[in-house]
Design a protein around this motif. Structure first.
Motif, PDB file in Angstrom:
ATOM      1  N   TYR A 116       0.837  -1.207   0.000  1.00 13.75           N
ATOM      2  CA  TYR A 116       0.000   0.000   0.000  1.00 13.75           C
ATOM      3  C   TYR A 116       0.869   1.253   0.000  1.00 13.75           C
ATOM      4  CZ  TYR A 116      -3.779   3.212   1.258  1.00 13.75           C
ATOM      5  OH  TYR A 116      -4.688   4.243   1.265  1.00 13.75           O
ATOM      6  N   LEU A 117       1.845   1.303   0.915  1.00 13.29           N
ATOM      7  CA  LEU A 117       2.679   2.503   1.026  1.00 13.29           C
ATOM      8  C   LEU A 117       3.723   2.566  -0.084  1.00 13.29           C
ATOM      9  CD1 LEU A 117       2.901   4.967   2.784  1.00 13.29           C
ATOM     10  CD2 LEU A 117       4.569   3.772   4.199  1.00 13.29           C
ATOM     11  N   ALA A 118       4.240   1.415  -0.504  1.00 16.02           N
ATOM     12  CA  ALA A 118       5.215   1.386  -1.592  1.00 16.02           C
ATOM     13  C   ALA A 118       4.604   1.917  -2.887  1.00 16.02           C
ATOM     14  CB  ALA A 118       5.743  -0.029  -1.792  1.00 16.02           C
ATOM     15  N   ARG A 119       3.338   1.596  -3.118  1.00 16.13           N
ATOM     16  CA  ARG A 119       2.641   2.124  -4.299  1.00 16.13           C
ATOM     17  C   ARG A 119       2.603   3.644  -4.268  1.00 16.13           C
ATOM     18  NH1 ARG A 119      -3.545   2.269  -3.753  1.00 16.13           N
ATOM     19  NH2 ARG A 119      -2.776   3.989  -2.460  1.00 16.13           N
ATOM     20  N   ASP A 120       2.260   4.215  -3.104  1.00 16.72           N
ATOM     21  CA  ASP A 120       2.204   5.671  -2.992  1.00 16.72           C
ATOM     22  C   ASP A 120       3.572   6.303  -3.196  1.00 16.72           C
ATOM     23  OD1 ASP A 120      -0.477   5.658  -2.592  1.00 16.72           O
ATOM     24  OD2 ASP A 120      -0.424   6.170  -0.466  1.00 16.72           O
ATOM     25  N   LEU A 121       4.617   5.628  -2.733  1.00 16.63           N
ATOM     26  CA  LEU A 121       5.975   6.152  -2.926  1.00 16.63           C
ATOM     27  C   LEU A 121       6.321   6.226  -4.414  1.00 16.63           C
ATOM     28  CD1 LEU A 121       8.675   6.893  -1.320  1.00 16.63           C
ATOM     29  CD2 LEU A 121       9.402   4.594  -1.948  1.00 16.63           C
ATOM     30  N   PHE A 150      -9.170  -4.312 -12.748  1.00 20.99           N
ATOM     31  CA  PHE A 150      -8.593  -5.349 -11.888  1.00 20.99           C
ATOM     32  C   PHE A 150      -9.298  -5.411 -10.537  1.00 20.99           C
ATOM     33  CE2 PHE A 150      -5.297  -5.098 -15.042  1.00 20.99           C
ATOM     34  CZ  PHE A 150      -4.757  -6.372 -15.071  1.00 20.99           C
ATOM     35  N   ILE A 151      -9.714  -4.257  -9.996  1.00 17.91           N
ATOM     36  CA  ILE A 151     -10.420  -4.313  -8.710  1.00 17.91           C
ATOM     37  C   ILE A 151     -11.757  -5.016  -8.883  1.00 17.91           C
ATOM     38  CG2 ILE A 151     -11.580  -2.058  -8.884  1.00 17.91           C
ATOM     39  CD1 ILE A 151     -10.103  -3.593  -5.701  1.00 17.91           C
ATOM     40  N   GLY A 189     -12.027 -10.875   1.706  1.00 15.06           N
ATOM     41  CA  GLY A 189     -11.752 -10.887   0.275  1.00 15.06           C
ATOM     42  C   GLY A 189     -11.703  -9.494  -0.330  1.00 15.06           C
ATOM     43  N   LEU A 190     -12.456  -8.547   0.250  1.00 15.00           N
ATOM     44  CA  LEU A 190     -12.394  -7.159  -0.217  1.00 15.00           C
ATOM     45  C   LEU A 190     -11.000  -6.593  -0.058  1.00 15.00           C
ATOM     46  CD1 LEU A 190     -15.697  -5.875   1.446  1.00 15.00           C
ATOM     47  CD2 LEU A 190     -15.344  -6.224  -1.004  1.00 15.00           C
ATOM     48  N   VAL A 191     -10.377  -6.899   1.081  1.00 11.52           N
ATOM     49  CA  VAL A 191      -9.020  -6.404   1.340  1.00 11.52           C
ATOM     50  C   VAL A 191      -8.008  -7.134   0.464  1.00 11.52           C
ATOM     51  CG1 VAL A 191      -7.288  -6.016   3.123  1.00 11.52           C
ATOM     52  CG2 VAL A 191      -9.719  -5.894   3.699  1.00 11.52           C
ATOM     53  N   LEU A 192      -8.176  -8.443   0.315  1.00 11.43           N
ATOM     54  CA  LEU A 192      -7.262  -9.204  -0.535  1.00 11.43           C
ATOM     55  C   LEU A 192      -7.313  -8.698  -1.980  1.00 11.43           C
ATOM     56  CD1 LEU A 192      -7.925 -12.814   0.803  1.00 11.43           C
ATOM     57  CD2 LEU A 192      -6.000 -11.310   1.339  1.00 11.43           C
ATOM     58  N   ALA A 193      -8.503  -8.308  -2.446  1.00 12.26           N
ATOM     59  CA  ALA A 193      -8.633  -7.748  -3.788  1.00 12.26           C
ATOM     60  C   ALA A 193      -7.842  -6.446  -3.911  1.00 12.26           C
ATOM     61  CB  ALA A 193     -10.104  -7.506  -4.119  1.00 12.26           C
ATOM     62  N   ASN A 253      -2.966  -3.361  -5.680  1.00 17.65           N
ATOM     63  CA  ASN A 253      -1.753  -2.612  -5.322  1.00 17.65           C
ATOM     64  C   ASN A 253      -0.490  -3.293  -5.855  1.00 17.65           C
ATOM     65  OD1 ASN A 253      -3.096  -0.539  -3.995  1.00 17.65           O
ATOM     66  ND2 ASN A 253      -3.014  -1.566  -2.010  1.00 17.65           N
ATOM     67  N   ILE A 254      -0.475  -4.618  -5.811  1.00 22.69           N
ATOM     68  CA  ILE A 254       0.671  -5.350  -6.377  1.00 22.69           C
ATOM     69  C   ILE A 254       0.751  -5.102  -7.882  1.00 22.69           C
ATOM     70  CG2 ILE A 254       1.594  -7.650  -6.854  1.00 22.69           C
ATOM     71  CD1 ILE A 254       0.464  -8.527  -4.140  1.00 22.69           C
TER      72      ILE A 254
END
Length: 573
Positions: free
Chosen positions: A418-423, A447-448, A463-467, A472-473
Motif C-alpha cells: 500500500y505505502l510502496a505504491r504511494d511512494l 482489476f479491482i 476478500g475485499l481487502v485481498l482484492a 496494489n501489487i
C-alpha cells in the motif's frame, strides 16, 4: 435555522479575537506544520473516539451496517469536495494564494453562488432517487426471497438484510445534503488556507466527530441497553444519519465567522462569471475533481461487492472498523516516509542526477519495508487482541471481534505494498509525469472488479481487502516497469536481498509476538481492559525487539538509518 445563524453571529464576534489580521505576515513553514500536526492529531483522536462509540452502541448490527452503504455516496462528496487537499481546496489555494484578500472576496462569492446552485440540484436528485441509487451501488441488499433461497441464505440473515436495506434508504435521504455542504466546506478550506489561516480548516473535522458522539450518547442514554436491539435499529440508524449531517453542517458553520472576519467572502450571491480568477479556478477544478474522483471509484466498487456477501450487514460494519485501525498508523507512517522523500526525488529529477535518483528510489522502498513489514506482521499476529482492546464492549461482542480481526489480518498482509505504491506515484510526480499513474489507475479499475469478483465469494469480507492488495501489487509492478524503462534500469535485483531479509525478520517478530500473547493469555488470562492492555503491550514490545535485533544483523543501510534516527529521539536506545 434562526438558532444556527445566531450562533454564527456569536462565533463571528469571537473570531475577531483569534483571526489573523490581514496585514499580519505569513507564518513560517515550521509553525504552519506544527499547527496542522497538532490539530490533525486531535482530530484523529476524536475520530477514534467516534468509532469506538459507534461500535459500543451498535456493534455490527443493521444500523451501522446500513450506514456503511448509505454513507458511501455522501462520504464520496465529503472526501472529493470537502477534504483538505481535495480539488476545491487545491484549486482555490493554487489560484488565490498570491492575491490580496479584497480581490479574493468576489471570486469566492461567485464560486459559492455557482456551487450552491449545482449541488442543490444534486442534493435534490439524491433524495428523489435514493432507492434506485442504492439499488445500483448495493444491489445485494435488494435480492428477492427466491434469489436468497437459491443462494442458500437462511431466513434470519435475509430478514436482517431487508431491514438493513430499509434503514439504508432512510439514512441516504437524510445525509443527501452533505453533498451541498461538502462543496461549501471545500471552498472554506481553500479560502482560509489561501489567506494563511490554517488552524480552523485543520480543527473543523473535530466538530463532525463530536456531533456524532453527542447523537449516539443521547440515543444510548434514552434507550439504555435496548439501544442495540434490532427493534430500535431504524431509530438508531436515523440518529446516526442526522448526527452525521449535523456534523457536516457544524464543520461548515464553524468556518464562516473566521472566513467573514478575514474578508474572504460572505453568502451574498455574486455573478461575476467572466472574472479571470473565477475562470482560472474553474479551469483547475474540473481536471482536479475528475482525477480525485478516480481514487474513490475503487471504494464504491468494494461497497457494491460487499453488499453481495450473505451477511453483508456485519461484513461492511467490520470492514469499516478494521479499516480505521489500519489507516491511523498508516497515515502517520506515510507522512513520515513520503513527505521527506518527495522533495528529494524532485530535486534529483530536475537536476538530472539519475543514478542518485535510482538509489533514492531503492532507499525509499527499503525504508518502507523497514517500517511496514513488521507492523503488518504484528497486526496479523495480534489482530484479535487489538480489536478486543479497541472495540469489544457493550454491543460489540466476541463474534464481532472475530469478524473484524479476520479483516484486520488481511489488511496486515498488504501494509507494505500500500505505502510502496504511494511512494512510486511520488516518483512519477517528481519526474513531472502525472499522466502515467493516472492511466495505470484507470486500468486498475478493471482489476479491482476482477479481484473482488474472485475473492469476495470464497473469502467474504476479508476478500475485499485481498482484492485491494492484488490491485496494489499490480500497480507496483506496472509502475516499476515504466520507471525502469524510463530511467534505463533500476537494478531491481539489488532490492531482493534486503526485502527478503526484512520479510523474514518480520515473520519472526510476528511469531514471537503471537507466542508471547498466547503464553500470557494462558498463564493469567486477558479478561478486563487493563490485563488485555498489559498482555498486548508485552507481545508487541517483544515482537518489535526481536525484529530490531534480527534486522540489525542483516547489515542493511536503511535499518541503520532508522536506528540512528530513533537513537536521536530516544537517547537510551
Amino acid at each position: 435555522m434562526e438558532y444556527a445563524l445566531k450562533w454564527v453571529r456569536i462565533l463571528y464576534i469571537a473570531s475577531a479575537f483569534v483571526t489573523d489580521a490581514p496585514s499580519k505576515p505569513s507564518r513560517s513553514l515550521a509553525r504552519i506544520a506544527t499547527i496542522v500536526a497538532i490539530t490533525t492529531l486531535i482530530s484523529k483522536v476524536t475520530g477514534a473516539a467516534r468509532q469506538m462509540a459507534t461500535a459500543a452502541v451498535f456493534g455490527v448490527g443493521p444500523a451501522v451496517g446500513a450506514y456503511g452503504f448509505a454513507y458511501a455516496i455522501p462520504s464520496f462528496f465529503l472526501i472529493l469536495l470537502g477534504g483538505i487537499n481535495g480539488p476545491f481546496h487545491s484549486a482555490i489555494v493554487g489560484v488565490l494564494a498570491k492575491k490580496e484578500r479584497r480581490d479574493v472576496k468576489p471570486v469566492i462569492e461567485t464560486i459559492t453562488t455557482l456551487l450552491v446552485g449545482l449541488l442543490l440540484l444534486v442534493t435534490i436528485g439524491l433524495i428523489v432517487f435514493a432507492e434506485p441509487i442504492l439499488r445500483f451501488t448495493a444491489s445485494g441488499l435488494f435480492i428477492s426471497p427466491e434469489e436468497a433461497l437459491r443462494q442458500g441464505i437462511d431466513p434470519a440473515t435475509y430478514a436482517v438484510t431487508q431491514q438493513t436495506r430499509l434503514i439504508a434508504i432512510t439514512q441516504f435521504k437524510i445525509m443527501a445534503p452533505i453533498a451541498l455542504f461538502s462543496g461549501l466546506i471545500g471552498i472554506g478550506f481553500g479560502a482560509l488556507n489561501a489567506a494563511d489561516i490554517y488552524w480552523m480548516p485543520s480543527i473543523s473535522p473535530i466538530f463532525s466527530s463530536v456531533a456524532v458522539m453527542i447523537g449516539l450518547g443521547l440515543f444510548a442514554l434514552h434507550l439504555g441497553p435496548a439501544a442495540s436491539l434490532s427493534a430500535n435499529a431504524l431509530l438508531g440508524g436515523q440518529v446516526l444519519a442526522w448526527a452525521t449531517l449535523a456534523g457536516a453542517v457544524a464543520q461548515w458553520l464553524i468556518q464562516l465567522p473566521v472566513q467573514w472576519q478575514a474578508g474572504l467572502g460572505t453568502l451574498k450571491p455574486h455573478w461575476q462569471w467572466q472574472h479571470p480568477d473565477v475562470r482560472a479556478v474553474l479551469k483547475v477544478l474540473g481536471p482536479a475533481t475528475f482525477a480525485s474522483g478516480m481514487l474513490q471509484i475503487n471504494v464504491q466498487i468494494d461497497i457494491f461487492f460487499s453488499s453481495l456477501i450473505p451477511n453483508a450487514t456485519a461484513a461492511v460494519s467490520a470492514w469499516s472498523y478494521a479499516n480505521f485501525l489500519v489507516m491511523a498508523p498508516l497515515g502517520i507512517l506515510s507522512n513520515t516516509i513520503l513527505v521527506p522523500f518527495f522533495p528529494v526525488f524532485s530535486h534529483l529529477a530536475t537536476s538530472g542526477q539519475w543514478d542518485d535518483l535510482k538509489s533514492r528510489i531503492r532507499q525509499g522502498i527499503v525504508m518502507t519495508a523497514v517500517a511496514m513489514l513488521p507492523l503488518g506482521a504484528l497486526m496479523i499476529a495480534l489482530a484479535l487482541p487489538i480489536v478486543r482492546l479497541v472495540y469489544e464492549r457493550s454491543a460489540f461482542n466476541a463474534e464481532a471481534s472475530q469478524l473484524t480481526a479476520s479483516i484486520l489480518i488481511a489488511y496486515g498482509m498488504g501494509m507494505f505494498v500500500y505505502l510502496a505504491r504511494d511512494l512510486l506515484v511520488r516518483v512519477f510526480y517528481a519526474l513531472g509525469d502525472g499522466t502515467t499513474p493516472f492511466r495505470i489507475s484507470l486500468v486498475s479499475i478493471l482489476f479491482i472488479i476482477l479481484f473482488d469478483f474472485l475473492f469476495v465469494k470464497p473469502f467474504g469480507a476479508p476478500g475485499l481487502v485481498l482484492a485491494t492488495i492484488g490491485v496494489n501489487i499490480f500497480l507496483m509492478v506496472v509502475m516499476l516497469w515504466f520507471l525502469s524503462k524510463r530511467l534505463r534500469g533500476l537494478k531491481l535485483h539489488s532490492w531482493i536481498q534486503p526485502l527478503m531479509g526484512l520479510t523474514g525478520a518480520s515473520a519472526l517478530s510476528g511469531l514471537v509476538a503471537w507466542g508471547l500473547w498466547t503464553g500470557t493469555d494462558t498463564v493469567w488470562g486477558s479478561q478486563g481492559f487493563l490485563l488485555l492492555l498489559i498482555n498486548l503491550g508485552i507481545a508487541a514490545l517483544g515482537g518489535f525487539m526481536v525484529y530490531g535485533l534480527a534486522a540489525k544483523q542483516l547489515g542493511i543501510p536503511e535499518v541503520q538509518v532508522c536506528l540512528t534516527r530513533m537513537r536521536a529521539k530516544i537517547p537510551f536506545l
